[in-house]
Enzyme design. Structure first.
Site, PDB file in Angstrom:
ATOM      1  N   ASP A  92       0.854  -1.182   0.000  1.00  0.00           N
ATOM      2  CA  ASP A  92       0.000   0.000   0.000  1.00  0.00           C
ATOM      3  C   ASP A  92       0.890   1.232   0.000  1.00  0.00           C
ATOM      4  O   ASP A  92       1.996   1.217   0.564  1.00  0.00           O
ATOM      5  CB  ASP A  92      -0.857   0.039   1.264  1.00  0.00           C
ATOM      6  CG  ASP A  92      -2.048  -0.899   1.217  1.00  0.00           C
ATOM      7  OD1 ASP A  92      -2.154  -1.692   0.258  1.00  0.00           O
ATOM      8  OD2 ASP A  92      -2.873  -0.857   2.143  1.00  0.00           O
ATOM      9  N   HIS A 148       4.896  -7.479  -0.397  1.00  0.00           N
ATOM     10  CA  HIS A 148       4.571  -8.700  -1.119  1.00  0.00           C
ATOM     11  C   HIS A 148       5.275  -8.730  -2.479  1.00  0.00           C
ATOM     12  O   HIS A 148       5.790  -7.722  -2.952  1.00  0.00           O
ATOM     13  CB  HIS A 148       3.060  -8.797  -1.312  1.00  0.00           C
ATOM     14  CG  HIS A 148       2.287  -8.887  -0.029  1.00  0.00           C
ATOM     15  ND1 HIS A 148       1.559  -9.998   0.335  1.00  0.00           N
ATOM     16  CD2 HIS A 148       2.131  -7.993   0.995  1.00  0.00           C
ATOM     17  CE1 HIS A 148       0.986  -9.801   1.511  1.00  0.00           C
ATOM     18  NE2 HIS A 148       1.316  -8.586   1.939  1.00  0.00           N
ATOM     19  N   SER A 251       7.869   3.788   5.356  1.00  0.00           N
ATOM     20  CA  SER A 251       9.129   3.703   4.633  1.00  0.00           C
ATOM     21  C   SER A 251       8.873   3.630   3.140  1.00  0.00           C
ATOM     22  O   SER A 251       7.854   4.106   2.653  1.00  0.00           O
ATOM     23  CB  SER A 251       9.945   2.508   5.123  1.00  0.00           C
ATOM     24  OG  SER A 251      11.304   2.686   4.796  1.00  0.00           O
TER      25      SER A 251
END
Length: 287
Positions: A92, A148, A251
Site C-alpha cells: 500500500d 509482497h 518507509s
C-alpha cells in the site's frame, strides 16, 4: 527547494537518528498493556488508520505496538490481480516516482536524480538494469506495512547496506539529493520466468524500528559492514502477491526491472495512490 523543506532536512541532520530510532523501537516492542494500548490508540487517531481492514480491531490481540503496526489484513481485503503477465503493487502507498532508468540514474523528485549503483551498492548488479524501469512506492504511517511479491520469482541474493535514517516523505525527497541511496536498505534480487532478474528494495527511514523478511527475520540495523547473502542454492521461491517482508514504520519500496521487461499502467504516475495487489504493469519480455 522550498524553505520549509530545507529546514526539515537541516533538523534531521542534527538529530541522532539511529539512537532515536532504537529508543522508539524499545517502546514499540514493550508488552506493557498501558503503554502499547496508548501507542496504538494514538496512532489510530493521528494517522486515521482503518481498523475495519485489520484481521481484528481487538487491541488485546496485539502484544506490542509493532505487532499492531505490521498487522495482518482480513482475507480478501487486498485481492491480487490475476490477469496474465500482470505485475502487482508490493505494498500500500503512493507512487513517489516511476519510469525509465537512464544512464544509471533514477528520478527521485523533480530535478533530482541518483545513482542505481549507489542504491544497489554494486556497480556490476546495476548494469543489469541499464535502460530498465523503476517504481518508488512510499508507505505512510497509516498504510498496511507488509511487503509482497510484484511477480512470481526465486530469491537469488540479498544485500543489507547500512546508512542514514532520514525521513522518506515527499518533503525530504524533494530536498535531499540521493536520499534513497543514503538510507539503510535491503536489496533483494529475484529471478522470474517472465521478467528475468528484478529487484525489490526495502528502504529504512527515521523511526523505522527494523526491516524483516520471511526468510531471514529481523535485519539488525545500525552502522557496520555490508551484509551480502547468496540465496541461489536455497529453495526460496514466492508466488505473485505472497508476503516477503515488513516494515515497522513508514518507509519506501523500490522496484527495478530490466530493459523492456515491463510496461507500466497509465495510472502509475507520481503521487498516485495504490494498494497492495493492484495491477501496476504488464510483463513484456522473458528474461
Amino acid at each position: 527547494m522550498n524553505q520549509s523543506a530545507e529546514i526539515f532536512v537541516a533538523l534531521q541532520r542534527l538529530l541522532p537518528k539511529h539512537g532515536l530510532s532504537r529508543l522508539i523501537a524499545r517502546a514499540a516492542e514493550s508488552e506493557r498493556p498501558w503503554l502499547k494500548d496508548f501507542l496504538i490508540n494514538r496512532a489510530i487517531d493521528a494517522f486515521d488508520i482503518d481498523m475495519q481492514e485489520a484481521i481484528t480491531d481487538d487491541l488485546d490481540y496485539y502484544p506490542n505496538f509493532n505487532s499492531f503496526f505490521t498487522r495482518e489484513l482480513k482475507p480478501g481485503v487486498r485481492p491480487i490481480a490475476r490477469a496474465k503477465r500482470s505485475l502487482v503493487s508490493p505494498a500500500d502507498g503512493a507512487i513517489s516516482q516511476a519510469g525509465a532508468i537512464n544512464e544509471n540514474r533514477l528520478l527521485q523528485a523533480k530535478g533530482i536524480h541518483y545513482s542505481v549503483s549507489r542504491l544497489l551498492g554494486n556497480s556490476e548488479t546495476a548494469k543489469a538494469y541499464e535502460n530498465g524501469s523503476f517504481a518508488t512506492i512510499y508507505l505512510s504511517p497509516k498504510d498496511y506495512h507488509r511487503v509482497h511479491m510484484p511477480a512470481a520469482g526465486k530469491l537469488l541474493s540479498s544485500r543489507y547496506i547500512p546508512g542514514e535514517l532520514f525521513s522518506v516523505n515527499d518533503s525530504t525527497a524533494q530536498a535531499l539529493p540521493g536520499l534513497f541511496a543514503r538510507n539503510e536498505r535491503l536489496v533483494c534480487e529475484f529471478e522470474s520466468s517472465e521478467l528475468g532478474r528484478f529487484s525489490v528494495i526495502f528502504v529504512g527511514a527515521m523511526l523505522v524500528a527494523g526491516i524483516e523478511t520471511v526468510w531471514g527475520g529481523f535485519e539488525k540495523p545500525g552502522p557496520g559492514a555490508v551484509r551480502e547473502k547468496d540465496h541461489s542454492q536455497e529453495s526460496l521461491s514466492f508466488k505473485k502477491g505472497q508476503e516477503i517482508g515488513r516494515f515497522k514504520f513508514g518507509s519506501t519500496v523500490i522496484l527495478l526491472f530490466k530493459d523492456q521487461a515491463v510496461t507500466w499502467e497509465e495510472n502509475i504516475q507520481a503521487h498516485a495512490k495504490i494498494s497492495m495487489g493492484e495491477k501496476i504493469a504488464i510483463a513484456q519480455s522473458q528474461g
